[in-house]
Design a protein around this motif. Structure first.
Motif, short mmCIF file in Angstrom:
data_model
loop_
_atom_site.label_atom_id
_atom_site.label_comp_id
_atom_site.label_asym_id
_atom_site.label_seq_id
_atom_site.Cartn_x
_atom_site.Cartn_y
_atom_site.Cartn_z
N LEU A 1 31.86 2.98 6.67
CA LEU A 1 30.43 2.94 6.37
C LEU A 1 29.72 4.21 6.83
CD1 LEU A 1 27.96 1.35 5.42
CD2 LEU A 1 27.79 0.35 7.71
N PHE A 2 30.04 4.67 8.03
CA PHE A 2 29.31 5.78 8.60
C PHE A 2 29.88 7.13 8.21
CE2 PHE A 2 28.27 2.21 11.36
CZ PHE A 2 26.89 2.25 11.26
N LYS A 3 30.81 7.11 7.24
CA LYS A 3 31.27 8.36 6.66
C LYS A 3 30.50 8.68 5.37
CE LYS A 3 35.96 8.12 8.55
NZ LYS A 3 37.41 8.14 8.25
N THR A 4 29.67 7.72 4.92
CA THR A 4 28.89 7.94 3.70
C THR A 4 27.60 8.67 4.03
OG1 THR A 4 27.84 5.79 3.96
CG2 THR A 4 29.86 5.86 2.66
N LYS A 5 27.00 9.20 2.98
CA LYS A 5 25.77 9.96 3.16
C LYS A 5 24.57 9.03 3.12
CE LYS A 5 23.91 14.44 1.77
NZ LYS A 5 24.00 15.54 0.80
N PRO A 6 23.67 9.10 4.11
CA PRO A 6 22.53 8.19 4.15
C PRO A 6 21.43 8.61 3.17
CG PRO A 6 22.42 9.71 5.98
CD PRO A 6 23.72 10.00 5.27
N HIS A 7 20.51 7.68 2.93
CA HIS A 7 19.37 7.92 2.05
C HIS A 7 18.10 7.64 2.85
CE1 HIS A 7 17.46 7.98 -2.01
NE2 HIS A 7 16.55 7.25 -1.40
N ILE A 8 17.11 8.53 2.74
CA ILE A 8 15.86 8.39 3.50
C ILE A 8 14.72 8.02 2.55
CG2 ILE A 8 14.09 9.69 4.76
CD1 ILE A 8 16.25 11.20 6.18
N ILE A 9 13.92 7.02 2.97
CA ILE A 9 12.74 6.62 2.21
C ILE A 9 11.50 6.85 3.08
CG2 ILE A 9 11.59 4.77 0.95
CD1 ILE A 9 15.13 4.12 1.87
N GLY B 1 15.81 -1.10 3.93
CA GLY B 1 16.32 -0.09 4.85
C GLY B 1 15.94 -0.41 6.28
N GLU B 2 16.53 0.32 7.20
CA GLU B 2 16.21 0.18 8.61
C GLU B 2 15.38 1.36 9.07
OE1 GLU B 2 19.13 -1.84 11.47
OE2 GLU B 2 20.46 -0.82 10.06
N SER B 3 14.51 1.12 10.03
CA SER B 3 13.72 2.22 10.58
C SER B 3 14.63 3.28 11.17
CB SER B 3 12.77 1.69 11.66
OG SER B 3 12.18 2.77 12.37
N VAL B 4 14.25 4.52 11.00
CA VAL B 4 15.05 5.61 11.56
C VAL B 4 15.12 5.51 13.08
CG1 VAL B 4 13.19 7.28 11.86
CG2 VAL B 4 15.49 8.10 11.33
N ALA B 5 14.17 4.77 13.68
CA ALA B 5 14.20 4.58 15.14
C ALA B 5 15.49 3.90 15.57
CB ALA B 5 12.98 3.75 15.59
N HIS B 6 16.06 3.05 14.71
CA HIS B 6 17.32 2.38 15.03
C HIS B 6 18.43 3.41 15.25
CE1 HIS B 6 20.75 -0.35 14.75
NE2 HIS B 6 21.22 0.38 13.76
N TYR B 7 18.41 4.46 14.47
CA TYR B 7 19.44 5.49 14.58
C TYR B 7 19.09 6.50 15.67
CZ TYR B 7 20.75 3.46 10.12
OH TYR B 7 21.10 2.58 9.14
N VAL B 8 17.80 6.71 15.89
CA VAL B 8 17.37 7.67 16.91
C VAL B 8 17.62 7.13 18.31
CG1 VAL B 8 15.37 8.83 17.92
CG2 VAL B 8 15.64 8.75 15.44
N ASP B 9 17.26 5.86 18.53
CA ASP B 9 17.28 5.31 19.89
C ASP B 9 18.37 4.29 20.16
OD1 ASP B 9 14.93 6.76 20.50
OD2 ASP B 9 13.70 5.20 19.59
N GLY B 10 18.86 3.59 19.12
CA GLY B 10 19.71 2.45 19.42
C GLY B 10 21.14 2.53 18.97
N LEU B 11 21.53 3.51 18.21
CA LEU B 11 22.88 3.55 17.65
C LEU B 11 23.72 4.58 18.40
CD1 LEU B 11 24.53 2.29 15.31
CD2 LEU B 11 23.93 4.29 13.95
N GLU B 12 24.75 4.09 19.08
CA GLU B 12 25.63 4.99 19.81
C GLU B 12 26.74 5.49 18.88
OE1 GLU B 12 25.17 6.10 22.80
OE2 GLU B 12 23.37 4.87 23.13
N GLY B 13 27.13 6.72 19.10
CA GLY B 13 28.19 7.29 18.29
C GLY B 13 27.72 7.63 16.89
N HIS B 14 28.65 7.68 15.94
CA HIS B 14 28.36 7.95 14.53
C HIS B 14 27.59 9.27 14.38
CE1 HIS B 14 29.73 3.89 13.95
NE2 HIS B 14 28.75 3.42 14.70
N GLU B 15 28.09 10.29 15.06
CA GLU B 15 27.42 11.59 15.07
C GLU B 15 27.29 12.18 13.66
OE1 GLU B 15 29.49 10.62 17.34
OE2 GLU B 15 28.23 10.72 19.13
N ARG B 16 28.27 11.89 12.82
CA ARG B 16 28.23 12.47 11.47
C ARG B 16 27.04 11.91 10.69
NH1 ARG B 16 33.26 12.67 7.16
NH2 ARG B 16 32.12 13.67 5.46
N LEU B 17 26.78 10.60 10.81
CA LEU B 17 25.65 9.99 10.13
C LEU B 17 24.34 10.54 10.69
CD1 LEU B 17 24.32 7.85 8.30
CD2 LEU B 17 24.56 6.24 10.19
N LYS B 18 24.25 10.64 12.01
CA LYS B 18 23.03 11.14 12.63
C LYS B 18 22.76 12.58 12.23
CE LYS B 18 22.90 8.27 16.80
NZ LYS B 18 22.84 8.31 18.28
#
Length: 492
Positions: A339-347, A279-296
């Motif tokens: 891809l970003f329409k799917t539901k994410p999984h948190i570890i 998996g990727e650190s949630v920091a990637h989605y918090v700070d580095g990923l633009e758009g994809h509001e549904r995933l966030k």
């Protein structure tokens, strides 16, 4: 007539009660005593040399502390950098103390907590030879008999242990037919003794600091005593394995949250083998990923309800929820454009630090959260006082009055722009100034909520953790049916 032969057992000085066996035993005792004495002397000298080194290392930070607020913001920033750098050089016990202190805004100023939170950094790695020796000693087998593949270079290293990636040679309970890729966490050499020794020195320094008015405001004596409890849960990796098992059971019905699984019997206080989580650190989605509001937004939703379940249902809270300990996995079995329409999984990783609350603390903390969300200052202040174990607040009425005044402003039209989480941060600053001394476990839960709220707000600015908490508490009797409420919200 009976004849008793004692001649060959009589000692050289003619004492028939001192046999050769007794002399041998006493010789052993004497040797053990001398060995113990030598070890004690060596330990004392080591402790003394370590204390001298730390005294020299810590002196600049201590000398600068009384003037941190005197010479302006620039000098204070320099002091904060010196403190940060000093703790990094002082070793694992001091790094851990800094990380723990960063979660205690009720004891330390907010800017100091913010600087200390940067201590979540990569620590030096120990040798592969030590890793191999530790694993083989812990499990009584050769490394090659346990692992088919073992990567000598660690994938991560912290202040307590480092992590290697490996593939198991044999199947273990719960493993499927495929070779299992695992993370092998190995404690650094001598870290237990080093931390124990440093804690003795820290305790002495902290007690001396109470006699110096210029640095008494740091309240080091209180923090070091509370820190000792925190450290117990960090050094023993077998305890972390037990925490993982408990979290896995608590979230057994959740599809979107998981934890690494300890691989029994490969669990030891110095070595922990667990499943390797991708998996990727949630920091990637918090700070580095633009758009994809549904995933966030989905990440914010899952993370918030996971914390609320820990707090309100299980009373077993992951107390180190910074972004580095949270991975996000997004299903890859769909076309990239979807891809970003799917539901994410948190570890959730690294569960060595946890918190549990007593029944009364739990009730008072929930009432505290509700009062903050409602901007009810008096109730929030009274709850904070009830959550204080030592009752050292010099003027409780002044504390209540100041909090009530602030909340009156926050509840006005002008103050309505202040987020409830910011209200709680400012309230903790007042707790520190008035020496309310909230219990360590309770404050850990508060700060964990704030940390989670901080990255949740970046993921979805519209998502309000405090408001969600208030809504849940008003919707259900948390002691009886809140579990069903949260599980229902998280149902796939």
């Amino acid at each position: 007539m009976w004849t008793i032969r004692i001649d060959e057992k009589v000692s050289a000085d003619g004492d028939p009660f001192r046999t050769k066996d007794t002399l041998y035993t006493r010789a052993q005792d004497g040797h053990a005593y001398m060995s113990g004495l030598v070890l004690s002397v060596v330990e004392f000298v080591t402790l003394l040399l370590r204390a001298i080194y730390l005294s020299i290392l810590l002196s600049p930070s201590i000398v600068m502390a009384p003037f941190a607020d005197t010479f302006g913001p620039s000098f204070r920033k320099t002091w904060l950098r010196v403190v940060h750098r000093t703790l990094e050089k002082a070793g694992p016990a001091f790094i851990k103390w800094g990380q723990w202190a960063a979660t205690r805004p009720d004891l330390f100023p907010r800017d100091l907590c913010a600087k200390l939170s940067e201590l979540h950094t990569k620590a030096p790695e120990h040798s592969f030879a030590f890793t191999k020796k530790t694993i083989e000693k812990a499990f009584g087998q050769k490394l090659s008999d346990i692992f088919e593949i073992f990567e000598e270079k660690p994938v991560a290293s912290g202040s307590i242990a480092q992590v290697h990636r490996a593939t198991l040679r044999h199947r273990y309970p719960g493993q499927n037919t495929k070779p299992m890729v695992v993370a092998v966490k190995v404690r650094h050499p001598g870290v237990g003794d080093s931390i124990r020794r440093d804690f003795v020195i820290m305790d002495v320094f902290a007690r001396i600091s109470t006699l110096i008015p210029a640095v008494k405001w740091l309240r080091l004596d209180e923090s070091v005593q509370q820190f000792a409890v925190f450290m117990l849960s960090q050094v023993d990796l077998a305890r972390e394995a037990a925490h993982l098992s408990r979290f896995i059971y608590n979230f057994r019905s959740w599809k979107d949250v998981s934890f690494p699984k300890p691989v029994y019997p490969l669990v030891h206080p110095a070595v922990l083998v667990e499943t390797y989580e991708l998996g990727e650190s949630v920091a990637h989605y918090v700070d580095g990923l633009e758009g994809h509001e549904r995933l966030k937004s989905a990440l914010a939703h899952i993370g918030t309800h996971a914390l609320l379940k820990m707090l309100l249902v299980d009373n077993f809270i992951h107390a180190d929820m910074h972004p580095g300990n949270i991975l996000v996995r997004v299903p890859q079995n769909k076309p990239r454009k979807r891809l970003f329409k799917t539901k994410p999984h948190i570890i959730f990783l690294d569960v060595g630090m946890t918190a549990e609350l007593s029944g009364s603390d739990r009730i008072n903390l929930l009432e505290f959260f509700k009062s903050v969300a409602r901007r009810d200052g008096r109730t929030a202040a009274e709850c904070a006082l009830r959550l204080s174990k030592q009752q050292n607040c010099p003027d409780p009425e002044a504390f209540v009055a100041e909090v009530e005044e602030s909340f009156t402003f926050w509840g006005s039209t002008e103050g309505d722009l202040v987020h409830p989480a910011e209200c709680m941060e400012q309230l903790l600053e007042k707790v520190r100034r008035h020496r309310v001394n909230i219990d360590g476990n309770v404050c850990t839960v508060m700060v964990t909520t704030l940390v989670l709220e901080g990255w949740q707000r970046k993921l979805d600015p519209r998502y309000d953790v405090m408001q969600t908490l208030q809504t849940l508490l008003l919707r259900a009797d948390w002691a009886k049916s809140l579990s069903y409420t949260i599980d229902g919200l998280m149902a796939p």
